[in-house]
Design a protein around this motif. Structure first.
Motif, PDB file in Angstrom:
ATOM      1  N   ASN A 106     -14.123  -6.398  10.764  1.00  0.00           N
ATOM      2  CA  ASN A 106     -14.515  -5.225  11.666  1.00  0.00           C
ATOM      3  C   ASN A 106     -13.553  -4.746  12.491  1.00  0.00           C
ATOM      4  N   ILE A 107     -12.463  -4.551  11.830  1.00  0.00           N
ATOM      5  CA  ILE A 107     -11.350  -3.877  12.757  1.00  0.00           C
ATOM      6  C   ILE A 107     -11.653  -2.462  12.930  1.00  0.00           C
ATOM      7  N   PRO A 108     -11.480  -2.144  14.151  1.00  0.00           N
ATOM      8  CA  PRO A 108     -11.762  -0.499  14.577  1.00  0.00           C
ATOM      9  C   PRO A 108     -10.798   0.430  13.569  1.00  0.00           C
ATOM     10  N   MET A 109     -11.467   1.381  13.315  1.00  0.00           N
ATOM     11  CA  MET A 109     -10.682   2.520  12.436  1.00  0.00           C
ATOM     12  C   MET A 109      -9.386   2.965  13.133  1.00  0.00           C
ATOM     13  N   GLY A 110      -9.224   3.069  14.372  1.00  0.00           N
ATOM     14  CA  GLY A 110      -7.896   3.138  15.013  1.00  0.00           C
ATOM     15  C   GLY A 110      -6.969   2.212  15.067  1.00  0.00           C
ATOM     16  N   ASP A 111      -7.223   0.990  15.017  1.00  0.00           N
ATOM     17  CA  ASP A 111      -6.383  -0.097  14.663  1.00  0.00           C
ATOM     18  C   ASP A 111      -6.113  -0.606  13.435  1.00  0.00           C
ATOM     19  N   ARG A 112      -6.755  -0.142  12.265  1.00  0.00           N
ATOM     20  CA  ARG A 112      -6.486  -0.404  10.872  1.00  0.00           C
ATOM     21  C   ARG A 112      -5.190   0.262  10.267  1.00  0.00           C
ATOM     22  N   PHE A 113      -4.696  -0.493   9.320  1.00  0.00           N
ATOM     23  CA  PHE A 113      -3.581   0.125   8.430  1.00  0.00           C
ATOM     24  C   PHE A 113      -4.367   1.260   7.675  1.00  0.00           C
ATOM     25  N   THR A 114      -4.138   2.422   7.851  1.00  0.00           N
ATOM     26  CA  THR A 114      -4.773   3.594   7.108  1.00  0.00           C
ATOM     27  C   THR A 114      -3.892   4.473   6.667  1.00  0.00           C
ATOM     28  N   GLU A 115      -2.606   4.197   6.994  1.00  0.00           N
ATOM     29  CA  GLU A 115      -1.529   5.415   6.741  1.00  0.00           C
ATOM     30  C   GLU A 115      -1.206   5.716   5.375  1.00  0.00           C
ATOM     31  N   TYR A 116      -2.134   6.041   4.419  1.00  0.00           N
ATOM     32  CA  TYR A 116      -2.013   6.349   3.267  1.00  0.00           C
ATOM     33  C   TYR A 116      -2.920   7.503   2.660  1.00  0.00           C
TER      34      TYR A 116
END
Length: 412
Positions: A106-116
């Protein structure tokens, strides 16, 4: 470049999955000469009518197709099929598991690794030698490549260090909580080692880069460092990228993070606010210090590296924050002192790579070698660009700064 039947089939699947009821395909080259060396990029737009809920609307879907180069000799020289299969594995397996793990926690989207970039489809036909990776076209949402001839500023480097910290954090948390999952994910042959052991092509390529570097140096102490790198280049690089050099601090890394493989978005501001990591074709399980040294010595200048320890702190804070949110203890797995130690252990990797990468980064695109000129008689590529007088001066300056900083950091 035309669209093959192989790629058309995948585009048809995407169109169906995305709700297109009718569409046409528009396409154009997706990159410029000098932007990349391993693949050809084709920007594709699906233009048509799309069913969204109960409504049918005019719609466009902007895609980027990553394809093997058409030149078979170029494919063979760089073992392009293996490289594509690794990137397909990263998108289909590694990044999917990383995303599922973050969702599970349940990691908030702003805190996740999504940089791809979002990957819509991948496909391979090993018998026919066809591979494709179809991603969202980041350019359509205002991402751009950095001008490679301009060193990245401190704030923008921090974007990379923060993203990398999050990416590496997931490896440590998986190792802590799901070791079997991590072991399965990371059980992959190192692409660079495979190429080193196949023939002398890769060694000759890096030797050529080091020779170019030496031809620009006149200070004995600086030459000695580069000569030492050249003397046992192959063995030293294999040692540095081996998991054993990471001791107990190994992670799944990007493997090829320099400015040619990073996209930035200003998000309406005057400077970059977001970053995306692309080109995962040499991703490996090894020391986290490899990604850092590779990037710092290729894509930054001495002014930014004067804040070396601040940058490492940015990286480590990002790593620690996500690890804690994922439920693992960074003080148990990878302290700041551990990071400093790893940089001293593997930082030399960035020094060995720098002469080859810098010749591309300082050169005008028109002076970059056209790899489609490779023939079956080509044994290797010993230079990637021809430098004019001003480029040669800049190359010398930046290479000297790399060596001085490597000494200052305790890497060599």
């Amino acid at each position: 470049m035309s669209i093959s039947n192989f790629v058309s089939v995948e585009l048809e699947k995407i169109a169906k999955n995305e709700g297109f009821i009718e569409y046409k395909i528009e396409h154009e080259p997706g990159s410029n000469h000098g932007d990349g060396f391993i693949a050809k990029m084709l920007a594709v737009t699906l233009v048509g009518k799309r069913k969204i809920g109960t409504e049918i609307v005019d719609s466009k879907l902007y895609l980027m197709c990553k394809l093997l180069p058409e030149n078979q000799d170029r494919r063979d020289l760089f073992d392009s099929s293996s490289i594509f299969e690794r990137e397909i594995y990263v998108y289909n397996k590694i990044l999917r598991v990383f995303e599922e793990f973050q969702s599970e926690k349940n990691i908030p989207m702003g805190d996740r690794f999504t940089e791809y970039p979002k990957c819509f489809a991948t496909a391979s036909d090993m018998d026919k030698g066809e591979h494709v990776i179809i991603m969202e076209n980041l350019k359509s949402i205002d991402y751009h490549l950095w001008d490679k001839r301009i060193p990245v500023d401190y704030a923008t480097v921090c974007l990379y260090m923060e993203a990398l910290g999050k990416f590496h954090a997931i490896s440590f948390a998986l190792r802590d909580q799901k070791p079997g999952v991590f072991d399965e994910l990371s059980d992959m042959e190192d692409i660079m080692v495979k190429l080193f052991n196949r023939d002398d092509m890769l060694e000759s390529m890096f030797q050529g880069g080091l020779d170019k570097g030496l031809s620009h140096l006149d200070q004995p102490d600086e030459r000695k460092i580069l000569e030492d790198c050249k003397a046992n280049c192959k063995d030293e690089m294999i040692r540095l990228i081996d998991r054993e050099s990471a001791d107990r601090f190994y992670v799944i890394g990007h493997g090829d993070s320099w400015n040619n493989n990073l996209f930035y978005s200003n998000d309406g501001q005057s400077t970059p606010q977001r970053i995306a990591l692309l080109d995962w074709q040499v991703s490996r399980c090894a020391s986290p210090g490899l990604d850092i040294s590779y990037y710092l010595m290729s894509s930054t200048n001495k002014q930014v590296r004067e804040r070396y320890y601040d940058l490492l702190q940015v990286y480590h804070n990002s790593l620690s924050n996500l690890m804690l949110k994922l439920g693992s203890d960074p003080d148990k797995w990878f302290t700041f002192d551990d990071l400093i130690g790893q940089m001293k252990t593997v930082g030399k990797f960035g020094v060995i790579m720098a002469p080859t990468l810098l010749e591309v980064l300082v050169s005008d695109p028109k002076n970059i070698v056209d790899l489609d000129d490779i023939t079956k008689d080509s044994k290797t590529v010993t230079e990637f660009a021809t430098l004019d007088a001003s480029e040669s001066k800049l190359y010398k300056e930046r290479l000297r700064d790399v060596i001085k900083d490597a000494v200052r950091f305790g890497w060599v």
